[in-house]
Write an enzyme that holds these catalytic residues in place. Structure first.
Site, mmCIF file in Angstrom:
data_model
loop_
_atom_site.group_PDB
_atom_site.id
_atom_site.type_symbol
_atom_site.label_atom_id
_atom_site.label_comp_id
_atom_site.label_asym_id
_atom_site.label_seq_id
_atom_site.Cartn_x
_atom_site.Cartn_y
_atom_site.Cartn_z
ATOM 1 N N ARG B 266 -23.334 -4.127 8.081
ATOM 2 C CA ARG B 266 -23.521 -2.523 8.100
ATOM 3 C C ARG B 266 -22.971 -1.991 6.905
ATOM 4 O O ARG B 266 -21.662 -2.107 6.404
ATOM 5 C CB ARG B 266 -22.401 -2.105 9.047
ATOM 6 C CG ARG B 266 -22.312 -0.842 9.610
ATOM 7 C CD ARG B 266 -21.242 -0.509 10.477
ATOM 8 N NE ARG B 266 -19.947 -0.170 9.728
ATOM 9 C CZ ARG B 266 -18.783 -0.397 10.105
ATOM 10 N NH1 ARG B 266 -18.486 -0.956 11.134
ATOM 11 N NH2 ARG B 266 -17.658 -0.125 9.164
ATOM 12 N N HIS B 270 -18.749 3.103 10.049
ATOM 13 C CA HIS B 270 -18.956 2.783 11.362
ATOM 14 C C HIS B 270 -19.893 3.910 12.011
ATOM 15 O O HIS B 270 -21.073 3.876 12.478
ATOM 16 C CB HIS B 270 -17.765 2.349 12.338
ATOM 17 C CG HIS B 270 -18.284 2.420 13.730
ATOM 18 N ND1 HIS B 270 -19.174 1.419 14.572
ATOM 19 C CD2 HIS B 270 -18.053 3.297 14.859
ATOM 20 C CE1 HIS B 270 -19.273 1.808 15.591
ATOM 21 N NE2 HIS B 270 -18.731 2.920 15.904
ATOM 22 N N TYR B 279 -10.433 -0.857 5.884
ATOM 23 C CA TYR B 279 -10.319 -2.108 6.491
ATOM 24 C C TYR B 279 -11.262 -3.176 5.734
ATOM 25 O O TYR B 279 -11.187 -4.291 6.098
ATOM 26 C CB TYR B 279 -10.526 -2.243 7.946
ATOM 27 C CG TYR B 279 -11.611 -1.406 8.320
ATOM 28 C CD1 TYR B 279 -13.003 -2.044 8.453
ATOM 29 C CD2 TYR B 279 -11.724 -0.020 9.074
ATOM 30 C CE1 TYR B 279 -14.082 -1.460 8.803
ATOM 31 C CE2 TYR B 279 -12.823 0.692 9.349
ATOM 32 C CZ TYR B 279 -14.121 -0.014 9.414
ATOM 33 O OH TYR B 279 -15.260 0.394 9.736
#
Ligand SMILES: Cc1ncc(C[n+]2csc(CCOP(=O)(O)OP(=O)(O)O)c2C)c(N)n1
Ligand SMILES: [Mg+2]
Lengths: 326, 368
Positions: B266, B270, B279
């Site tokens: 990805r 998100h 993160y």
């Protein structure tokens, strides 16, 4: 002391509880490094470590279920479900286990857990992220359902929920996560569970509500006040068990009751409140109880959600109707 | 220590392998032969490449709309375009797509329009009323819950003797859910024509794969359910399509379900509500960019076989830009539904008892 938002108050209460009691553990999706998608657990993994702030695999059944195992062993799990719309698999665990393990074992095993979840509409979130289905949880015997309406209440009620020896579903109205700021001393003072709060005293009508809707109710009451109508506002706070006494005392005084919630009309928690008022307070009523709620429809995607949610206008109209009833 | 009484020379009663395939590596070089027969057929490959470009152009436009407040929270498919396009191109029109929320390339291939996608992410139900793939399921947001629907639909195909296949897309995080395992298990037990495509982009929001599961592969989760599976490089469209073609045709001919784990990454946040820099390291993302599926197919197509000329590509990009602009225009020009729309599709017919609620919603809108 700085003023903080509701979501900050949740964070502050979680941190206090974790310092106060080493048995308190947090678990959920993205609660660790990311600090929760709304940042409710921001910084807590850093402060309390990965064992006590646990990122779980993606499974709500798991989150609800492992919390019960932990709780039965004396931990105090505070589980986060990322959005209420994904909490439904936990109902199996809550209804069949968390809510009844004390009863099944005649008090031998208990379940001191808290299940937190943001809920409600009004922030333009995607499908399944906006519903208010608190009544599904409130219907379950043996569960407490608590909903704060301000930073102060969030702090005090969440601490109380964590210290409570039984399972509590703590639903956070995400529309007001960052809407208002208050000074909330980090003194570990809990608020009482199982009581409704009289938020503003009044004489002519009792408006009963909870969560984010409280803010629209206050705005409606301000408008009504300009027209000489004095509304008493009751913040239900603990939906279950319901503090019927406070509601009845208010209705006895005002003679009128309007209940406001975002959730759909039929079987919403307003129905329970209206039934109690009818059963126990009928003789003090000057007008039928009125509810202002979402419709019995699927909550629309966000382009129409403002038409679904009770507006200030709908609230004032309902009050006018009970005032004019003769 | 407790003595272990399991016999080390006990008979082996089960043994499994998980195979990985990649045909094209970054840079477009072929690393494995023979290639599938269509791998030099521009008639097959160019339309797929076009869908990948379309998806990428759509994505850039959607992100811009979101940033300027004209779209809701949006989940970018950046870096995963080869999976949807490759798999969907191996489906027949009458097959069934059961997507999660990031499969724009599969949906575009199957005829969902960009305007419909924008309407959905713009908060309008009409975005799920696809004009073309009438039977395809809409995007599924409650993670993995749709896996059951795919198995159920495949059961319907089976008992009606329809030679159709249900194709279900899900993420790596989704493979942690019971719904996923339960659907696989039933698909195996019932031997139904369903293909699960796990888009393993290595992250479920902030949770990396290593924290999601201790399993070495996600493909092996199918094996426990008696469902055949394999792993492919999900950024190699050729490998994706080869696996999908086999799985789908296998299922169609009554050989049962299959799972494909497609390894990808990805590249974006998100969703637009997320900030992945909280993160994960930029270095990881940068390394993944070098494995980009669009440029890999581009390099392959323009390489030795020269299936795509610079001029063709320029024309294609210009067409796509026009399509995207037209879709945005159409989306922005679509007025919201009236309040009564909340009631239109609640039931086949609105119960009499709800007419007053509809009237009050309509009244509310008139005054509002
Ligand atoms: C049942 C459920 N729980 C939580 C969420 C919130 N959520 C949305 S996407 C997501 C992560 C999904 O990860 P993955 O399955 O790997 O798919 P990806 O987003 O990476 O494509 C989460 C936790 C959800 N949509 N549904
Ligand atoms: Mg993922």
């Amino acid at each position: 002391m700085a003023e903080i938002t509701l979501v900050d108050a949740v964070n502050q209460a979680l941190a206090y509880a974790m310092r106060e009691n080493e048995n308190v553990v947090l678990l959920g999706e993205d609660v660790g490094v990311n600090g929760g998608v709304f940042r409710a657990t921001n910084g807590l993994q850093e402060s309390f470590g990965e064992e006590r702030v646990l990122d779980t695999p993606l499974s709500e059944t798991l989150i609800g279920g492992v919390a019960i195992g932990m709780a039965a062993q004396g931990l105090i799990p505070v589980a986060e479900i990322q959005f209420m719309g994904f909490a439904y698999p936990t109902i199996d665990q809550l209804l069949n286990h968390a809510a009844r393990i004390r009863n099944r074992t005649r008090g031998r095993l208990t379940c001191p857990m808290v299940l937190r979840a943001p809920f409600g509409g009004g922030i333009g979130a995607p499908e399944h992220h906006c519903e208010s289905t608190e009544a599904l949880f409130a219907h379950i015997p043996g569960l407490r359902v608590v909903i704060p309406s301000s930073p102060e209440r969030a702090y005090g009620l969440l601490l109380a929920a964590i210290r409570n020896p039984d399972p509590v579903v703590f639903l956070e109205p995400k529309r007001i996560y960052r809407l208002v700021k208050q000074r909330v001393p980090d003194d570990g003072e809990a608020l009482p569970l199982d009581v409704c709060f009289v938020l503003r005293p009044g004489d002519d009508v009792s408006i009963v509500s909870w969560g984010a809707m409280i803010h629209d109710v206050v705005a409606a009451a301000d408008q009504l006040a300009l027209r000489g109508i004095s509304a008493e506002i009751i913040d239900v706070a603990t939906l279950k068990p319901l503090d019927v006494k406070t509601i009845l005392e208010s209705v006895n005084k005002t003679g009128r009751c309007v209940i406001v919630h975002e959730a759909a009309l039929s079987g919403g928690w307003g129905a329970e409140i209206a039934a109690r008022v009818a059963e126990l307070g009928l003789m003090s009523l000057l007008a039928p109880v009125k509810r202002v709620t979402g419709y019995d429809t699927i909550m629309p995607l966000f382009r129409l959600e403002h038409l679904y949610m009770p507006s200030i206008d709908r609230i004032t109209k309902a009050v006018n109707a009970v005032m004019e009833f003769a | 220590m407790v003595e272990r009484y399991v016999r080390p020379d006990g008979e082996i009663v089960a043994q499994f392998d998980v195979r990985f395939s990649r045909f094209i590596e970054p840079g477009g070089k072929v690393v494995c032969t023979p290639l599938p027969p269509w791998a030099d057929d521009s008639g097959v490959l160019i339309p797929i490449y076009r869908t990948m470009l379309q998806t990428r152009a759509f994505d850039a436009a959607a992100l811009k709309l979101q940033r300027t407040g004209r779209l809701g929270t949006y989940a970018s498919p950046l870096g995963q375009e080869a999976i949807g396009a490759g798999v969907a191109s191996a489906m027949r029109e009458e097959d069934l797509l059961v997507p999660s929320y990031r499969e724009f390339s599969a949906q575009l291939w199957r005829g969902v329009t960009m305007t419909e996608l924008l309407l959905y992410w713009g908060g309008d139900e009409r975005g799920s009323d696809y004009r073309v793939p009438r039977q395809d399921f809409p995007a599924c947001i409650p993670v993995a819950s749709h896996c059951c629907h795919a198995t159920g639909a495949a059961y319907a195909f089976k008992i009606r003797r329809q030679p159709r296949v249900a194709v279900c897309f899900l993420g790596d995080g989704a493979t942690s859910k019971g719904d996923f395992y339960e659907s696989l298990n039933a698909a195996g037990a019932w031997h139904v024509p369903v293909v699960f495509v796990v888009c393993n982009n290595h992250w479920a929001i902030s949770v990396p794969l290593g924290r999601q599961t201790a399993a070495r592969t996600l493909a092996q989760k199918a094996i426990a359910a008696g469902v055949a599976s394999e792993q492919v490089d999900g950024n190699d469209m050729i490998a994706v399509r080869a696996a999908a073609e086999f799985a789908i045709e296998n299922a169609r001919s009554g050989e049962g379900p299959r799972l494909i784990e497609a390894l990808t990454y990805r590249l974006g946040d998100h969703t637009t509500a997320d900030d992945a820099s909280r993160y994960r390291d930029a270095s990881e993302v940068n390394a993944a960019r070098a494995r980009d599926p669009v440029s890999r197919l581009h390099d392959y197509l323009t390489g030795t076989e020269a299936m795509l000329s610079a001029a063709d590509e320029e024309t294609m990009s210009a067409e796509i830009e026009q399509e995207v602009n037209d879709a945005i225009e159409q989306y922005l020009a679509t007025p919201p539904q009236p309040a009564s729309a909340m009631f239109d599709h609640l039931f086949s017919e609105l119960p009499q008892s709800m007419l007053d609620q509809r009237a009050s919603a309509e009244g509310e809108q008139d005054h509002g």
